[in-house]
Design a protein around this motif. Sequence first.
Motif, PDB file in Angstrom:
ATOM      1  N   MET A   9       0.845  -1.187   0.000  1.00 40.06           N
ATOM      2  CA  MET A   9       0.000   0.000   0.000  1.00 40.06           C
ATOM      3  C   MET A   9       0.889   1.250   0.000  1.00 40.06           C
ATOM      4  SD  MET A   9      -3.010   0.926   2.667  1.00 40.06           S
ATOM      5  CE  MET A   9      -4.384  -0.093   2.261  1.00 40.06           C
ATOM      6  N   PRO A  10       1.287   1.675  -1.210  1.00 40.48           N
ATOM      7  CA  PRO A  10       2.124   2.875  -1.285  1.00 40.48           C
ATOM      8  C   PRO A  10       1.268   4.129  -1.087  1.00 40.48           C
ATOM      9  CG  PRO A  10       1.582   2.129  -3.495  1.00 40.48           C
ATOM     10  CD  PRO A  10       0.963   1.129  -2.544  1.00 40.48           C
ATOM     11  N   VAL A  11       1.885   5.169  -0.571  1.00 37.32           N
ATOM     12  CA  VAL A  11       1.203   6.459  -0.422  1.00 37.32           C
ATOM     13  C   VAL A  11       1.949   7.466  -1.295  1.00 37.32           C
ATOM     14  CG1 VAL A  11       0.543   8.286   1.195  1.00 37.32           C
ATOM     15  CG2 VAL A  11       0.647   5.901   1.972  1.00 37.32           C
ATOM     16  N   HIS A  12       1.233   8.150  -2.161  1.00 37.47           N
ATOM     17  CA  HIS A  12       1.860   9.215  -2.955  1.00 37.47           C
ATOM     18  C   HIS A  12       1.829  10.467  -2.080  1.00 37.47           C
ATOM     19  CE1 HIS A  12       1.561   6.511  -6.382  1.00 37.47           C
ATOM     20  NE2 HIS A  12       0.273   6.374  -6.154  1.00 37.47           N
ATOM     21  N   LEU A  13       2.799  10.542  -1.169  1.00 38.39           N
ATOM     22  CA  LEU A  13       2.721  11.545  -0.104  1.00 38.39           C
ATOM     23  C   LEU A  13       2.939  12.964  -0.618  1.00 38.39           C
ATOM     24  CD1 LEU A  13       2.224  11.206   3.019  1.00 38.39           C
ATOM     25  CD2 LEU A  13       4.622  11.862   3.260  1.00 38.39           C
ATOM     26  N   PHE A  14       2.205  13.873  -0.055  1.00 36.67           N
ATOM     27  CA  PHE A  14       2.280  15.306  -0.369  1.00 36.67           C
ATOM     28  C   PHE A  14       1.938  15.596  -1.833  1.00 36.67           C
ATOM     29  CE2 PHE A  14       5.843  15.282   3.055  1.00 36.67           C
ATOM     30  CZ  PHE A  14       4.903  15.366   4.069  1.00 36.67           C
ATOM     31  N   GLY A  15       1.388  14.600  -2.546  1.00 36.19           N
ATOM     32  CA  GLY A  15       1.038  14.802  -3.948  1.00 36.19           C
ATOM     33  C   GLY A  15       2.100  14.338  -4.930  1.00 36.19           C
ATOM     34  N   GLN A  16       3.186  13.734  -4.407  1.00 38.40           N
ATOM     35  CA  GLN A  16       4.273  13.262  -5.284  1.00 38.40           C
ATOM     36  C   GLN A  16       4.144  11.771  -5.574  1.00 38.40           C
ATOM     37  OE1 GLN A  16       6.533  15.130  -6.831  1.00 38.40           O
ATOM     38  NE2 GLN A  16       5.299  16.746  -5.903  1.00 38.40           N
ATOM     39  N   PRO A  17       4.022  11.399  -6.860  1.00 38.24           N
ATOM     40  CA  PRO A  17       3.866   9.975  -7.177  1.00 38.24           C
ATOM     41  C   PRO A  17       5.154   9.186  -6.958  1.00 38.24           C
ATOM     42  CG  PRO A  17       3.999  11.258  -9.187  1.00 38.24           C
ATOM     43  CD  PRO A  17       3.972  12.240  -8.061  1.00 38.24           C
ATOM     44  N   LEU A  18       4.975   7.952  -6.525  1.00 43.60           N
ATOM     45  CA  LEU A  18       6.090   6.993  -6.448  1.00 43.60           C
ATOM     46  C   LEU A  18       6.475   6.551  -7.846  1.00 43.60           C
ATOM     47  CD1 LEU A  18       4.831   6.133  -3.525  1.00 43.60           C
ATOM     48  CD2 LEU A  18       6.016   4.033  -4.002  1.00 43.60           C
ATOM     49  N   ASP A  19       7.617   5.890  -7.960  1.00 45.13           N
ATOM     50  CA  ASP A  19       7.977   5.205  -9.203  1.00 45.13           C
ATOM     51  C   ASP A  19       7.090   3.961  -9.313  1.00 45.13           C
ATOM     52  OD1 ASP A  19       9.008   3.575 -11.168  1.00 45.13           O
ATOM     53  OD2 ASP A  19      11.105   3.995 -10.666  1.00 45.13           O
ATOM     54  N   MET A  20       5.930   4.137  -9.971  1.00 44.50           N
ATOM     55  CA  MET A  20       4.957   3.046 -10.038  1.00 44.50           C
ATOM     56  C   MET A  20       5.390   1.942 -10.992  1.00 44.50           C
ATOM     57  SD  MET A  20       2.662   3.355  -7.798  1.00 44.50           S
ATOM     58  CE  MET A  20       1.384   2.188  -8.316  1.00 44.50           C
ATOM     59  N   THR A  21       6.229   2.283 -11.975  1.00 42.77           N
ATOM     60  CA  THR A  21       6.706   1.254 -12.898  1.00 42.77           C
ATOM     61  C   THR A  21       7.484   0.202 -12.119  1.00 42.77           C
ATOM     62  OG1 THR A  21       7.008   3.062 -14.471  1.00 42.77           O
ATOM     63  CG2 THR A  21       7.941   0.916 -15.087  1.00 42.77           C
TER      64      THR A  21
END
Length: 394
Positions: A130-142
């Motif tokens: 369960m990743p969180v894209h914290l503060f509006g910044q996306p993780l490296d989803m690839t």
Amino acid sequence: MNNVPPLDLSRQYALIGDEVSAAVLDVLASGRYIGGPAVASFEQSFASYIGVSESVGCNSGTDALFLALRALKIGLGDEVITTPFTFVATAEMISAVGAKPVFVDIKAETFNLDLDKLEAAITSKTRAIMPVHLFGQPLDMTRLMAIASSHDLAVIEDCAQSTGAEWDGQKVGSIGHIGCFSFFPTKNLGACGDGGAVTTNDPAIAATVRMLKEHGQSARYLSEEIGVNSRLDALQATILQIKLRHLDTWNSQRRAAAQRYHQLLSPVPRVTLPQELPGGKGVWNQYTISLKSQEKSNSIFPAPHLPPSPHLRDLVRSKLQESGIGSMVYYPLPLHLQPVYKSLGYQQGSFPVAEQAGSEVLSLPIFPELSRDQQDRVIYGLKDCLTGLAEFSD
Ligand SMILES: *Cc1c(COP(=O)(O)O)cnc(C)c1O
């Protein structure tokens, strides 16, 4: 001089107030307050905005997380990997369904999960990440999706702070198996009350979420499972429908403000700026800097003695407050050190990057209507205050 609040929702209302008020009055007159066409039409618009086939409205972002976990039948004996540096709801809902949150440290540059450390936390009990894209910044989803699929794990994205953010051209909430959104008033797409949504491309998951949020009933008065009552109401759906049309503009205004902070704050000693990954397009629900008592190694400034980081951050925050500039601390105490998670057996030092972030972070005012003047006041206020402190300790 006017104060600079961390967030000012009245300015947004002033912009769209006439339209919102008229639409709200229509709903009041219609007599349909729960469900109905307003909710269905917002669900459709939101699904197409995010780029998924299904979106299900619910009562909050917290409920969205709960419903997502339940829809995947995650519960007792299961483990779910997440970040210790987030709002408590993320881990809390993992616990609420009976599963165990397993934390992985974050990257200092992005405040998001450190993917280098993810695989070491996977066990035979792990069911989901369960990743969180914290503060509006996306993780490296690839990379995250590649790790998840090689271990056959589900991915539930906590998009509460990142409505409209993109990774590699795709909106967050459309990349993992399930996306969970919050429409709490302070989020990028905020209602005038509570609200949330679950997004997915899997019709079976969407159907299960719809059932669970209506008391686990597959048809009226036919109960299949223990569910909850979690609805997005017609008033909130109507307001969200109007606001959704403005979201891209508002997000680009946030991006412009962030860009300006980047430029004007980068020479300031002791301030570390938040980074955006090259494949990501963030939506800056928060603009969060770190305040270091140790000088940056590449700085040309001398390094006078300053109080240790927690003190520096807190000092700066109260100095800003004195000059009418609001700021926030998200989040002072990482989840693995919270009293409620004592039983998980983590300690001080278990996740050093999250712990350090907790003592150094400061979120500066950012919202679409933030004016240049207001932003200048924040920037000069911060510079003044750090210069003043350096002189003081010399
Ligand atoms: C706000 C938030 C939630 C919870 O959303 P609510 O609508 O307040 O229940 C969950 N996760 C994160 C990261 C949040 O910021």
